[in-house]
Design a protein around this motif. Structure first.
Motif, PDB file in Angstrom:
ATOM      1  N   SER A   1       0.823  -1.219   0.000  1.00  0.00           N
ATOM      2  CA  SER A   1       0.000   0.000   0.000  1.00  0.00           C
ATOM      3  C   SER A   1       0.855   1.267   0.000  1.00  0.00           C
ATOM      4  N   GLN A   2       2.158   1.120   0.255  1.00  0.00           N
ATOM      5  CA  GLN A   2       3.044   2.274   0.222  1.00  0.00           C
ATOM      6  C   GLN A   2       3.402   2.676  -1.205  1.00  0.00           C
ATOM      7  N   MET A   3       3.107   1.791  -2.165  1.00  0.00           N
ATOM      8  CA  MET A   3       3.411   2.078  -3.568  1.00  0.00           C
ATOM      9  C   MET A   3       2.327   2.982  -4.146  1.00  0.00           C
ATOM     10  N   LYS A   4       2.727   4.016  -4.857  1.00  0.00           N
ATOM     11  CA  LYS A   4       1.780   4.990  -5.405  1.00  0.00           C
ATOM     12  C   LYS A   4       0.742   4.338  -6.314  1.00  0.00           C
ATOM     13  N   ASP A   5       1.201   3.461  -7.207  1.00  0.00           N
ATOM     14  CA  ASP A   5       0.284   2.812  -8.146  1.00  0.00           C
ATOM     15  C   ASP A   5      -0.722   1.926  -7.424  1.00  0.00           C
ATOM     16  N   ILE A   6      -0.286   1.256  -6.372  1.00  0.00           N
ATOM     17  CA  ILE A   6      -1.185   0.386  -5.610  1.00  0.00           C
ATOM     18  C   ILE A   6      -2.214   1.231  -4.867  1.00  0.00           C
ATOM     19  N   ARG A   7      -1.810   2.382  -4.352  1.00  0.00           N
ATOM     20  CA  ARG A   7      -2.769   3.271  -3.673  1.00  0.00           C
ATOM     21  C   ARG A   7      -3.856   3.710  -4.646  1.00  0.00           C
ATOM     22  N   ARG A   8      -3.493   3.947  -5.909  1.00  0.00           N
ATOM     23  CA  ARG A   8      -4.489   4.294  -6.936  1.00  0.00           C
ATOM     24  C   ARG A   8      -5.456   3.130  -7.158  1.00  0.00           C
ATOM     25  N   VAL A   9      -4.918   1.918  -7.205  1.00  0.00           N
ATOM     26  CA  VAL A   9      -5.768   0.730  -7.366  1.00  0.00           C
ATOM     27  C   VAL A   9      -6.724   0.603  -6.182  1.00  0.00           C
ATOM     28  N   PHE A  10      -6.231   0.870  -4.980  1.00  0.00           N
ATOM     29  CA  PHE A  10      -7.078   0.799  -3.785  1.00  0.00           C
ATOM     30  C   PHE A  10      -8.189   1.856  -3.829  1.00  0.00           C
ATOM     31  N   GLN A  11      -7.916   2.998  -4.451  1.00  0.00           N
ATOM     32  CA  GLN A  11      -8.958   4.015  -4.610  1.00  0.00           C
ATOM     33  C   GLN A  11     -10.046   3.518  -5.567  1.00  0.00           C
ATOM     34  N   TYR A  12      -9.635   2.875  -6.646  1.00  0.00           N
ATOM     35  CA  TYR A  12     -10.619   2.299  -7.568  1.00  0.00           C
ATOM     36  C   TYR A  12     -11.389   1.166  -6.890  1.00  0.00           C
ATOM     37  N   HIS A  13     -10.735   0.463  -5.987  1.00  0.00           N
ATOM     38  CA  HIS A  13     -11.410  -0.572  -5.196  1.00  0.00           C
ATOM     39  C   HIS A  13     -12.532   0.065  -4.368  1.00  0.00           C
ATOM     40  N   GLY A  14     -12.226   1.198  -3.754  1.00  0.00           N
ATOM     41  CA  GLY A  14     -13.236   1.924  -2.993  1.00  0.00           C
ATOM     42  C   GLY A  14     -14.363   2.426  -3.886  1.00  0.00           C
ATOM     43  N   ALA A  15     -14.024   2.880  -5.096  1.00  0.00           N
ATOM     44  CA  ALA A  15     -15.044   3.357  -6.049  1.00  0.00           C
ATOM     45  C   ALA A  15     -15.974   2.223  -6.454  1.00  0.00           C
ATOM     46  N   GLU A  16     -15.420   1.056  -6.642  1.00  0.00           N
ATOM     47  CA  GLU A  16     -16.223  -0.128  -6.984  1.00  0.00           C
ATOM     48  C   GLU A  16     -17.255  -0.409  -5.895  1.00  0.00           C
ATOM     49  N   HIS A  17     -16.815  -0.403  -4.636  1.00  0.00           N
ATOM     50  CA  HIS A  17     -17.721  -0.694  -3.517  1.00  0.00           C
ATOM     51  C   HIS A  17     -18.786   0.382  -3.350  1.00  0.00           C
ATOM     52  N   LYS A  18     -18.396   1.637  -3.474  1.00  0.00           N
ATOM     53  CA  LYS A  18     -19.359   2.732  -3.329  1.00  0.00           C
ATOM     54  C   LYS A  18     -20.457   2.645  -4.390  1.00  0.00           C
ATOM     55  N   THR A  19     -20.058   2.294  -5.603  1.00  0.00           N
ATOM     56  CA  THR A  19     -21.023   2.188  -6.702  1.00  0.00           C
ATOM     57  C   THR A  19     -22.042   1.084  -6.433  1.00  0.00           C
ATOM     58  N   ILE A  20     -21.566  -0.074  -5.994  1.00  0.00           N
ATOM     59  CA  ILE A  20     -22.468  -1.193  -5.701  1.00  0.00           C
ATOM     60  C   ILE A  20     -23.372  -0.856  -4.518  1.00  0.00           C
ATOM     61  N   HIS A  21     -22.829  -0.215  -3.488  1.00  0.00           N
ATOM     62  CA  HIS A  21     -23.634   0.207  -2.342  1.00  0.00           C
ATOM     63  C   HIS A  21     -24.763   1.133  -2.785  1.00  0.00           C
ATOM     64  N   CYS A  22     -24.438   2.067  -3.660  1.00  0.00           N
ATOM     65  CA  CYS A  22     -25.412   3.047  -4.135  1.00  0.00           C
ATOM     66  C   CYS A  22     -26.595   2.345  -4.787  1.00  0.00           C
TER      67      CYS A  22
END
Length: 305
Positions: A164-185
């Protein structure tokens, strides 16, 4: 609440959403536009045996890894093309020269086997051999298994924290959060828009992180009954029992995605806590990508949610 079978995966600057038959891969290209690619799911999921309880978890895991790696490779290609330093390895060049498009299947199989082997070594072999060094001091089998379980969980958490300290992985984790928020909505009955999705949590009970953590927990309990006299036999037995562990974990995840029962929430809580490490708050552009993928699958499914 209305529940959906649609699930997803975060990619490199993108999100993949899976319906019962169709897959949508949405990627934010370097020029800022969103590219959406539609594909059919893995043929494995259509086999009759792949729909049987417990066994369907094993087949779904294989199908998910295959589809997931393929989608991840697709999303990476957009940025490989703009990377002046990117160059195919000699092995890749050799395969494409000899096999053409069939090389994709070979590389896919290698990626899956490599991922499985890495996970087996890191979360299976290393904890067993490290705790096995204590056999001369600790003779209680249950205590040894408990220590092995703690080591497994510790290795898993350390691995997530490190990457998670890697910049690219942090971006992937943000998209992971976007995926969950969309399904929750969608599951909360709201129109799926950036404004509506923004307010929801990045944690979701039907998540790969929860699945992996549940696999760890079930394996710790099940493998307690395997002896420590021979470490090689212990490891081989654990490998043989992995399909059972994966199948049981899958069945619980399916229940957790639909049930609000207290016992379900209690068992699923550690997996949700782990998602705080594997998800990040997305920005609006990342939510747009997740929504584009979700709506593309939703349109294909119609009322069959």
């Amino acid at each position: 609440m209305k529940y959906t079978s649609i699930g997803g995966q975060a990619l490199i600057e993108g999100v993949m959403m899976r319906g019962k038959e169709d897959i949508a891969i949405a990627v934010r290209k370097p020029d800022g536009n969103i590219e959406v690619k539609m594909e059919k799911g893995s043929p494995i999921e259509k086999w009759k045996i792949a729909k049987m309880p417990i066994l369907r978890g094993v087949f779904n895991l294989v199908a998910s890894m295959t589809v997931g790696i393929k989608a991840l490779t697709y999303s990476a290609e957009f940025y490989a093309e703009t990377d002046e330093n990117y160059e195919q390895s000699k092995f890749e060049k050799f395969l494409y020269t000899k096999l053409g498009k069939r090389a994709d299947d070979i590389l896919m199989a290698i990626s899956i086997l490599t991922a499985f082997g890495f996970a087996l070594v890191l979360f299976g072999i290393v904890p067993t051999f490290s705790v096995g060094l204590l056999k001369s001091v600790i003779t209680n089998q249950i205590l040894l298994s408990a220590i092995e379980g703690v080591v497994k969980i510790g290795v898993f958490i350390a691995y997530i924290v490190i990457i998670s300290q890697m910049k690219d992985i942090r971006r992937v984790f943000q998209y992971h959060g976007a995926e969950h928020k969309t399904i929750h909505c969608f599951e909360h009955g709201e129109e799926v828009t950036v404004e509506n999705a923004r307010k929801y949590t990045t944690l979701h009970p039907r998540c790969g992180t929860s699945f992996v953590f549940l696999v760890l927990m079930i394996s710790i309990i099940l493998f307690t009954f395997i002896g420590w006299s021979n470490l090689i036999i212990r490891i081989l037995t654990k490998i043989v029992l992995l399909p059972l562990v994966a199948g049981l974990s899958y069945e619980f995840i399916k229940i957790a995605g639909k049930s609000q029962a207290g016992w379900v929430k209690m068992i699923g809580a550690p997996g949700l806590w782990m998602q705080k490490l594997t998800t990040r708050e997305p920005d609006d552009q990342q939510l747009e990508v997740a929504i584009a993928a979700f709506k593309s699958v939703l349109d294909r499914m119609g009322s069959d949610l």
